[in-house]
Design a protein around this motif. Structure first.
Motif, mmCIF file in Angstrom:
data_model
loop_
_atom_site.group_PDB
_atom_site.id
_atom_site.type_symbol
_atom_site.label_atom_id
_atom_site.label_comp_id
_atom_site.label_asym_id
_atom_site.label_seq_id
_atom_site.Cartn_x
_atom_site.Cartn_y
_atom_site.Cartn_z
ATOM 1 N N TYR A 150 0.837 -1.202 0.000
ATOM 2 C CA TYR A 150 0.000 0.000 0.000
ATOM 3 C C TYR A 150 0.870 1.250 0.000
ATOM 4 O O TYR A 150 0.633 2.191 -0.766
ATOM 5 N N LEU A 151 1.891 1.226 0.822
ATOM 6 C CA LEU A 151 2.771 2.396 0.879
ATOM 7 C C LEU A 151 3.586 2.526 -0.405
ATOM 8 O O LEU A 151 3.787 3.640 -0.906
ATOM 9 N N GLY A 154 1.198 3.874 -2.847
ATOM 10 C CA GLY A 154 0.654 5.178 -2.458
ATOM 11 C C GLY A 154 1.689 6.294 -2.417
ATOM 12 O O GLY A 154 1.344 7.456 -2.585
ATOM 13 N N ILE A 155 2.949 5.958 -2.165
ATOM 14 C CA ILE A 155 3.952 7.022 -2.053
ATOM 15 C C ILE A 155 4.745 7.190 -3.338
ATOM 16 O O ILE A 155 4.956 8.295 -3.813
ATOM 17 N N SER A 162 -3.220 7.255 -5.275
ATOM 18 C CA SER A 162 -4.039 7.112 -4.066
ATOM 19 C C SER A 162 -5.204 6.178 -4.320
ATOM 20 O O SER A 162 -5.492 5.269 -3.537
ATOM 21 N N LEU A 166 -5.679 2.456 -2.577
ATOM 22 C CA LEU A 166 -6.841 2.203 -1.740
ATOM 23 C C LEU A 166 -7.652 1.022 -2.271
ATOM 24 O O LEU A 166 -8.081 0.151 -1.522
ATOM 25 N N LEU B 422 -7.176 4.009 6.435
ATOM 26 C CA LEU B 422 -6.119 4.087 5.427
ATOM 27 C C LEU B 422 -5.918 5.510 4.936
ATOM 28 O O LEU B 422 -4.815 5.934 4.641
ATOM 29 N N ARG B 423 -7.038 6.239 4.849
ATOM 30 C CA ARG B 423 -6.937 7.610 4.371
ATOM 31 C C ARG B 423 -6.015 8.415 5.280
ATOM 32 O O ARG B 423 -5.237 9.239 4.823
ATOM 33 N N ILE B 425 -3.514 7.234 7.012
ATOM 34 C CA ILE B 425 -2.125 6.838 6.766
ATOM 35 C C ILE B 425 -1.615 7.456 5.476
ATOM 36 O O ILE B 425 -0.522 8.018 5.416
ATOM 37 N N LEU B 426 -2.450 7.376 4.436
ATOM 38 C CA LEU B 426 -1.991 7.874 3.138
ATOM 39 C C LEU B 426 -1.799 9.387 3.176
ATOM 40 O O LEU B 426 -0.850 9.910 2.582
ATOM 41 N N ALA B 429 1.433 10.161 4.426
ATOM 42 C CA ALA B 429 2.535 9.793 3.545
ATOM 43 C C ALA B 429 2.638 10.723 2.342
ATOM 44 O O ALA B 429 3.643 10.720 1.654
#
Lengths: 527, 484
Positions: A150-151, A154-155, A162, A166, B422-423, B425-426, B429
């Motif tokens: 996820y990271l 997402g990053i 995003s 998700l 999750l929102r 966390i994101l 980040a």
């Protein structure tokens, strides 16, 4: 103890890489490579030691087994076991790990330490998945891979990251929760029946339960594995996640995470619920065929290079599903070969797509073309991996897909016929991709550079591995055959018994009632 | 009273003594550090006295209070949570120009009230300790007198808590009229019914009103309206206290009541509770989905979490108490860590409440972001965190008693809940957006707060990987109430 080492070794590496990233980015890359290289070497040594090449092959079901208490109150333990199937998957994990670190050498320039922390974390958890023999522990690792992925998406992902991150997380976690529900259900059914409450895989094998209960529990497992594999129609997270992830993320997703789903089917679903697995086999095989054709069709329609490669994964994973549920020795061995060769070929294609994006800043196929003239090396490898993907004889995918088709033919001629159409579709989309990217007139400004030596070596190693797998798959097949034979006997012993059979009868049935040595395998793969 | 009675009550006596000591200290010298130190020392001492009290357990001290393993376990949990909240308060108050010392007095009295709640086996002690807790909370919520939100929240809490107390009191009175006793262990027994079963209607009405009162305190649907406003308006350390100490203590009472009686799964009461649990799980997660204020988000999610906890109680199987206690412990650690981070990143100007305030926190303050991430993951129930073990145990308890419907609702609503955790966390980040908001002023790290946060993060991971010792403790203490 060596098994604990395999699972835990990358964890200190992850933290070291994170810390080193604060000092010097390159240091964390080298640290990651070092830890992965050691892991690979240990796995290769284990392979040589146990495969019968050097000294006698191990006799039991597991080459190595290790167990430590975890939650004794629940009957859960840190129970790991290594057999041929686990070994090749662990090896694939550490190899693709090296490739993804190497592929990100130039592409990832921000937060390098944290990036490698996540990569090593996900690889450690994947190793845990492939080694765990305790269902709660398996679930533990199963969910653990989500956070770093996820990271990663997402990053370090692309424009729409995003949303993709998700979607990926929610799909897989929702599937995972049903896995937890079914795991706990199986635990309780076994405990209530025998008085022994345990999550241990070997003890849960052959749990006696009514067919209907088994069916519902199986469905929970199937849902989780089907999301990961993915099976059409719950594949929709995959193109988004693959396309938006950074190169390393795509490689890990396509090369390893999908394989965790396949592994789940092979290791857990089919042996634990042989009856229901047999019942749904026609449906699963049909879904496999649908996946092959649908994935190929959609791959053909994509304009985004990474999305296109992602859909080819859906297609290839259809073959794996088909093989797993066709259930005979040919099909199972073929499925494993596809798992390995798809990991290598698709990993390479994603690395190529990443390389193209770094150079051209686009993934749009319509904006490419004629690249062969400016980067012939890339073109050559691109053609090679495209050919591997479409199943050219002499390369790994061909062996796997041929075996699956052979196995399927014995079970269902119709499924085999339709699956064969997948070959044609694969040829069309693969060659079409090569055409759109590499041939035609080059419209750019001519400043793109061809492969550097790092990329060249990377592609060469993967190409070599695919050639070896295609020309001489025998060592791999020898390695996985006993493991697959065990799975097969777990599944088939119960087929012969009515669903209400006593569990003791299943457990006590002699393993050698299936003559593993006589499972035929000719010399198809040999030149 | 016998000496053993004093042994059993030792933790409460220490807490009382600490409150008096703080009071005296304030009159002599106003010193924030000294007051906070005294408070935390008192809490540590009270915690250390728990094993001593355990040696005297189980012991009924007067008909009002029963000190047994169950009481001791929950007291330990509550005191530890109060300690963490006090730790956050120090840095938080230090940044504000107000008189800070009396806050700790209120915190100690509130903790005392909360600690007696799990021991209450009588409506009188139940009501008294609940009021001690609630009245102290009024002051704590409104402690920052200059902030309007805090005052508003305190008034809302005052009105709603008084109403719920009134319900509870009136319900108890009705039950007393019918049964002639206020002892929790006797009101529902058939023999006391035989003694004076004059008005079954009174009994039903009384139980219903008690349920409403308890429901308000736990903020389960449909008694949940107050919780987002209060969480949002209260200072972050107080929200942490509310979320853990206040709700946890009331839930302990609920566990005790459930352990005293077997509620038939055909009774109307059971059906009502099933509906409350299911709707709480659903509504809590659903309402949290679109929140952009992290404190409101946590408030709504807490509705869902208490719905999950009710599943364990309604399962009423051999694992129920263990599952509930474990889940509550896991929830405590995670939610304390979350509010602790909110308190830690809030500057002296105002609190960092909006999700936007957390954008890029990973790259600004990695430590706080790491703690908040592990808290969120624990609330989701991801492996490696405490929440995973808690959720697995809940499912085990639920499926073990075949409450399939609730187990499936739990699974489905957990999946919904993923989105908003999750929102957070994101958001942390992501790159900080082009500054259209005034940047939060740089906040000095409070060393104490960071140590507490570190301990909590460690707790989350430790519970998640090696839960066996904690389960062992729970089974030795909390499960002493176990006639499930």
């Amino acid at each position: 103890m060596i098994l604990f080492f395999l699972v835990l070794w990358l964890v200190p590496g992850a933290f070291l890489a994170w810390l080193a990233g604060r000092v010097r980015p390159d240091l964390s890359r080298w640290i990651s490579l070092f830890f992965l290289a050691v892991q690979t070497i240990v796995l290769v040594v284990l392979w040589v030691e146990n495969s019968g090449v050097a000294g006698p092959a191990p006799q039991g079901r597991w080459w190595l087994e290790a167990s430590q208490p975890w939650i004794p109150q629940l009957g859960a333990a840190f129970h790991f076991g290594l057999d041929g199937l686990s070994l090749v998957l662990c090896l694939l994990t550490s190899l693709l790990g090296i490739f993804s670190v190497a592929a990100s050498w130039k592409g990832i320039q921000e937060r390098v330490g944290f990036f490698h922390f996540n990569v090593l974390w996900v690889l450690a958890a994947l190793t845990g998945i492939f080694l765990a023999l305790d269902l709660l522990l398996f679930y533990f690792f199963w969910e653990l891979i989500l956070i770093p992925l996820y990271l990663l998406i997402g990053i370090w992902g692309h424009e729409n990251r995003s949303y993709a991150a998700l979607k990926f997380f929610i799909f897989t976690q929702a599937g995972g929760l049903f896995l937890l529900l079914a795991t706990v259900g199986l635990y309780l059914v076994h405990g209530n029946g025998t008085g022994v409450y345990t999550f241990d895989y070997m003890q849960l094998l052959g749990t006696a339960m009514p067919l209907q209960t088994a069916f519902w529990l199986m469905l929970g497992f199937a849902l989780a594995f089907a999301v990961k594999l993915p099976v059409v129609p719950i594949h929709t997270w995959l193109p988004d996640a693959h396309a938006e992830a950074p190169t390393a993320g795509s490689v890990i997703l396509a090369g390893l995470v999908l394989k965790a789903g396949a592994y789940g089917f092979l290791r857990f679903l089919i042996p634990l619920f042989p009856g229901p697995a047999h019942t749904i086999a026609p449906v699963a095989m049909a879904l496999g065929v649908v996946g092959i054709l649908y994935g190929a069709l959609l791959a053909f329609a994509q304009t985004d290079l990474k999305r296109m490669i992602a859909y080819t994964s859906v297609s290839h994973m259809g073959f794996v599903l088909l093989g797993a549920f066709a259930g005979n020795a040919f099909a199972l061995q073929g499925a494993v070969i596809i798992i390995l060769s798809h990991g290598l070929s698709t990993g390479a294609l994603f690395i190529m797509a990443g390389g193209l994006q770094d150079r051209l800043h686009t993934r749009n196929l319509s904006k490419m073309g004629g690249l062969w003239s400016v980067m012939p090396k890339m073109g050559g490898f691109g053609l090679f991996f495209a050919l591997a993907s479409l199943g050219l004889p002499g390369l790994g995918n061909f062996v796997g897909e041929l075996l699956v088709l052979l196995g399927t033919y014995q079970v269902s001629v119709v499924a085999a016929v339709f699956a064969t159409l997948g070959f044609i579709a694969a040829m069309v989309y693969s060659l079409w991709m090569v055409q759109r990217v590499f041939t035609g007139n080059y419209a750019g400004d001519g400043k793109v550079t061809d492969l550097d030596s790092r990329e060249f070596v990377l592609f060469a190693v993967q190409a070599l591995a695919l050639i070896i797998l295609g020309l001489y798959p025998q060592p791999v097949l020898d390695t996985v055959r006993p493991a697959l034979a065990n799975i097969q006997s777990d599944a088939s012993v119960s087929f012969r018994q009515p669903a209400s059979a006593q569990s003791s009868a299943i457990v006590l049935a002699p393993r050698d009632s299936i003559d593993t040595a006589s499972i035929p395998f000719g010399t198809e793969g040999r030149p | 009273m016998m000496p053993a009675d004093f042994t059993a009550l030792l933790p409460y006596l220490i807490l009382t003594g600490a409150a008096v000591a703080v009071l005296l200290a304030i009159t002599i010298v106003r010193n924030h550090r000294l007051t906070a130190g005294l408070t935390m020392a008192g809490l540590v001492l009270a915690f250390a006295a728990l094993p001593i009290a355990l040696s005297a357990a189980p012991r009924a001290v007067t008909p009002l209070v029963e000190v047994d393993g169950f009481t001791i376990f929950f007291d330990g949990l509550l005191i530890a949570a109060a300690f963490a909240a006090a730790g956050f308060s120090y840095g938080y108050l230090q940044r504000r120009r107000i008189r800070r010392e009396e806050f700790y007095l209120l915190l100690l009295t509130a903790t005392l009230g909360a600690c007696i709640l799990p021991a209450s086996v009588h409506f009188a002690s139940l009501f008294l300790s609940l009021e001690l807790l609630t009245v102290s909370l009024y002051g704590m919520i409104a402690y920052l007198r200059t902030e309007l939100f805090g005052i508003e929240a305190a008034i809302k809490y005052l009105i709603l808590a008084s109403i719920s107390s009134a319900f509870l009191l009136f319900g108890a009175a009705l039950i007393y009229t019918d049964r002639g006793t206020l002892s929790l262990s006797r009101i529902l027994l058939p023999e006391s019914a035989a003694a004076g079963a004059l008005h079954p209607v009174l009994m039903v009405a009384g139980l219903g009103m008690v349920l409403v009162g308890i429901g308000f305190k736990l903020a389960v649907v449909p008694f949940h309206m107050w919780i987002p406003d209060i969480y949002q308006g209260a200072p972050a350390p107080v929200s942490a206290f509310l979320a853990t100490v206040s709700k946890g203590a009331v839930f302990a009472v609920l566990i005790r009541v459930f352990s005293l009686y077997t509620i038939s799964s055909e009774s109307g009461m059971y059906a009502v509770l099933v509906v409350i649990a299911a709707v709480s799980m659903f509504a809590g997660n659903w309402l949290a989905l679109l929140q952009t204020n992290i404190k409101r988000l946590l408030a709504y999610s807490s509705i869902a979490h208490f719905g999950y906890l009710l599943v364990a109680l309604l399962a009423a199987g051999p694992n129920s108490v263990t599952a509930a206690a474990l889940y509550l412990a896991a929830y405590f650690v995670a939610i304390l860590a979350a509010f602790g981070v909110i308190a830690a990143v809030s500057g002296s100007g105002g609190e960092a409440q909006e999700l936007e305030d957390y954008r890029g926190l990973f790259w600004r303050r990695s430590w706080a972001a790491f703690v908040l991430t592990s808290a969120m993951l624990s609330l989701i129930g991801i492996p490696l965190t405490a929440g995973f073990i808690g959720k697995a145990y809940l499912l085990l308890a639920g499926l073990g008693s075949a409450v399939w419907l609730l187990a499936v609702v739990l699974i489905v609503t957990s999946a919904i809940g993923l989105y908003y955790y999750l929102r957070v966390i994101l958001t942390m980040a992501q790159q900080p957006a082009a500054e259209n908001r005034p940047a939060q002023p740089a906040v000095l790290d409070s060393r104490l707060g960071n140590i507490v946060l570190g301990a909590l993060a460690l707790g989350i991971l430790w519970l998640g990987v090696f839960p066996a010792p904690v389960i062992e403790i729970i089974q030795r203490t909390a499960s002493s109430v176990l006639p499930f």
